[in-house]
Design a protein around this motif. Structure first.
Motif, PDB file in Angstrom:
ATOM      1  N   SER A   1       0.869  -1.570  -0.092  1.00 57.04           N
ATOM      2  CA  SER A   1      -0.080   0.018   0.478  1.00 57.04           C
ATOM      3  C   SER A   1       0.811   0.951   0.510  1.00 57.04           C
ATOM      4  O   SER A   1      -0.052   2.397  -0.218  1.00 57.04           O
ATOM      5  CB  SER A   1      -0.958   0.064   1.195  1.00 57.04           C
ATOM      6  OG  SER A   1       0.010   0.628   1.962  1.00 57.04           O
TER       7      SER A   1
ATOM      8  N   LEU B   1       2.791   2.447   2.704  1.00 62.21           N
ATOM      9  CA  LEU B   1       2.628   2.769   4.104  1.00 62.21           C
ATOM     10  C   LEU B   1       4.563   3.550   4.403  1.00 62.21           C
ATOM     11  O   LEU B   1       5.183   2.331   3.858  1.00 62.21           O
ATOM     12  CB  LEU B   1       2.563   1.759   4.752  1.00 62.21           C
ATOM     13  CG  LEU B   1       2.143   2.288   6.768  1.00 62.21           C
ATOM     14  CD1 LEU B   1       1.232   3.616   6.988  1.00 62.21           C
ATOM     15  CD2 LEU B   1       2.266   1.264   7.262  1.00 62.21           C
TER      16      LEU B   1
ATOM     17  N   GLU C   1       0.920   7.680   7.919  1.00 58.93           N
ATOM     18  CA  GLU C   1      -0.175   7.332   6.630  1.00 58.93           C
ATOM     19  C   GLU C   1      -0.623   8.969   6.591  1.00 58.93           C
ATOM     20  O   GLU C   1      -1.302   9.745   7.555  1.00 58.93           O
ATOM     21  CB  GLU C   1      -1.726   7.119   7.686  1.00 58.93           C
ATOM     22  CG  GLU C   1      -2.355   6.659   6.499  1.00 58.93           C
ATOM     23  CD  GLU C   1      -3.556   6.108   7.052  1.00 58.93           C
ATOM     24  OE1 GLU C   1      -3.983   4.924   5.996  1.00 58.93           O
ATOM     25  OE2 GLU C   1      -3.918   6.098   8.150  1.00 58.93           O
TER      26      GLU C   1
ATOM     27  N   ARG D   1      -3.813  -0.602   2.462  1.00 54.42           N
ATOM     28  CA  ARG D   1      -3.855   0.154   3.632  1.00 54.42           C
ATOM     29  C   ARG D   1      -4.649  -0.231   4.210  1.00 54.42           C
ATOM     30  O   ARG D   1      -3.673  -1.238   5.293  1.00 54.42           O
ATOM     31  CB  ARG D   1      -3.803   1.182   3.135  1.00 54.42           C
ATOM     32  CG  ARG D   1      -3.647   2.328   4.732  1.00 54.42           C
ATOM     33  CD  ARG D   1      -2.083   2.596   4.579  1.00 54.42           C
ATOM     34  NE  ARG D   1      -1.692   3.081   3.728  1.00 54.42           N
ATOM     35  CZ  ARG D   1      -0.895   4.249   3.537  1.00 54.42           C
ATOM     36  NH1 ARG D   1      -1.516   4.798   2.985  1.00 54.42           N
ATOM     37  NH2 ARG D   1       0.169   3.889   2.360  1.00 54.42           N
ATOM     38  N   ASP D   2      -5.563  -0.681   4.238  1.00 54.97           N
ATOM     39  CA  ASP D   2      -5.860  -1.106   5.584  1.00 54.97           C
ATOM     40  C   ASP D   2      -5.841  -2.249   6.247  1.00 54.97           C
ATOM     41  O   ASP D   2      -5.903  -2.276   7.924  1.00 54.97           O
ATOM     42  CB  ASP D   2      -7.585  -1.210   5.542  1.00 54.97           C
ATOM     43  CG  ASP D   2      -8.402   0.218   5.915  1.00 54.97           C
ATOM     44  OD1 ASP D   2      -8.231   1.328   6.122  1.00 54.97           O
ATOM     45  OD2 ASP D   2      -9.392   0.685   5.919  1.00 54.97           O
TER      46      ASP D   2
ATOM     47  N   GLU E   1      -2.520  -3.490   5.266  1.00 57.96           N
ATOM     48  CA  GLU E   1      -1.592  -3.810   5.459  1.00 57.96           C
ATOM     49  C   GLU E   1      -1.025  -2.932   7.183  1.00 57.96           C
ATOM     50  O   GLU E   1      -0.194  -3.939   7.877  1.00 57.96           O
ATOM     51  CB  GLU E   1      -1.013  -2.505   4.507  1.00 57.96           C
ATOM     52  CG  GLU E   1       0.795  -3.043   5.141  1.00 57.96           C
ATOM     53  CD  GLU E   1       1.096  -1.965   4.164  1.00 57.96           C
ATOM     54  OE1 GLU E   1       2.704  -2.240   4.748  1.00 57.96           O
ATOM     55  OE2 GLU E   1       1.042  -1.698   3.404  1.00 57.96           O
TER      56      GLU E   1
END
Length: 199
Positions: A38, A40, A99, A154-155, A157
């Motif tokens: 993602s 991050l 983030e 993202r969530d 990960e």
């Protein structure tokens, strides 16, 4: 130097020429389905400064209970560090990274016991039960295996990283060198032993 490789496709018995390794296209696809693609910012250089990061006004934390991330709909819940739900969080937070330049932590609420807790399916491979915290009635703690395909990259990960690190801390509480109980350090990415100096 690009090498020309011949890859034979068994179904059509045709030979297709590719430049570069034959598995390159498959690797690109695999990167989109793993828990690490993602983008991050893990911000490893800041792991020793977590107290200052927690004090930032824009710091957020995701919440886990017994390894289950808290979600609202198909979204991983993020709360401010002073949210009422944090009263049930353990003292040690895991720094996951940044983030949009804001620090993101993970908090373990496993010390809290939900009302009317059904324990029959807890710790099963795919626990279908969901738990609600009274400070977050619109959200649930849900088994990551059951929800991972609904989460954004993202969530997923963030949730997978938090679950893995917290699981590591639960199963590796003692120093591998001397057996003394160790403490969490470096934003949750290390354990230190005060007895022998190991980590």
């Amino acid at each position: 130097m690009n090498l020309v490789r011949a890859c034979q496709h068994r179904q059509s018995e045709e030979i297709e020429l590719h430049t570069g390794p034959c598995h390159l296209s498959r690797m690109r696809i695999a990167e989109t389905v793993t828990f690490g693609g993602s983008g991050l910012d893990r911000a490893a250089e800041l792991r020793g400064k977590t107290e200052a990061l927690k004090a930032q006004a824009d710091a957020q934390t995701i919440l886990l209970w017994q390894g289950k991330p808290m979600i609202a709909g198909d979204t991983l819940v993020r709360v401010a560090m002073d949210h009422p739900v944090m009263a049930d969080a353990g003292a040690d937070l895991v720094f996951l990274g940044r983030e949009n330049a804001a620090p993101v932590f993970a908090a373990d609420l496993s010390g809290w016991t939900p009302e009317n807790l059904e324990t029959a399916t807890l710790d099963s491979f795919l626990d279908p039960s969901e738990q609600r915290h009274p400070a977050m009635p619109e959200a649930v703690f849900a088994e990551l295996r059951a929800i991972m395909n609904r989460l954004t990259a993202r969530d997923a990960e963030l949730a997978a990283t938090a679950k893995a690190i917290m699981g590591w801390h639960r199963s590796h509480r003692f120093c591998a060198r001397c057996g003394t109980e160790s403490t969490i350090a470096m934003g949750g990415w290390q354990r230190d032993c005060a007895a022998c100096g190991g980590h």
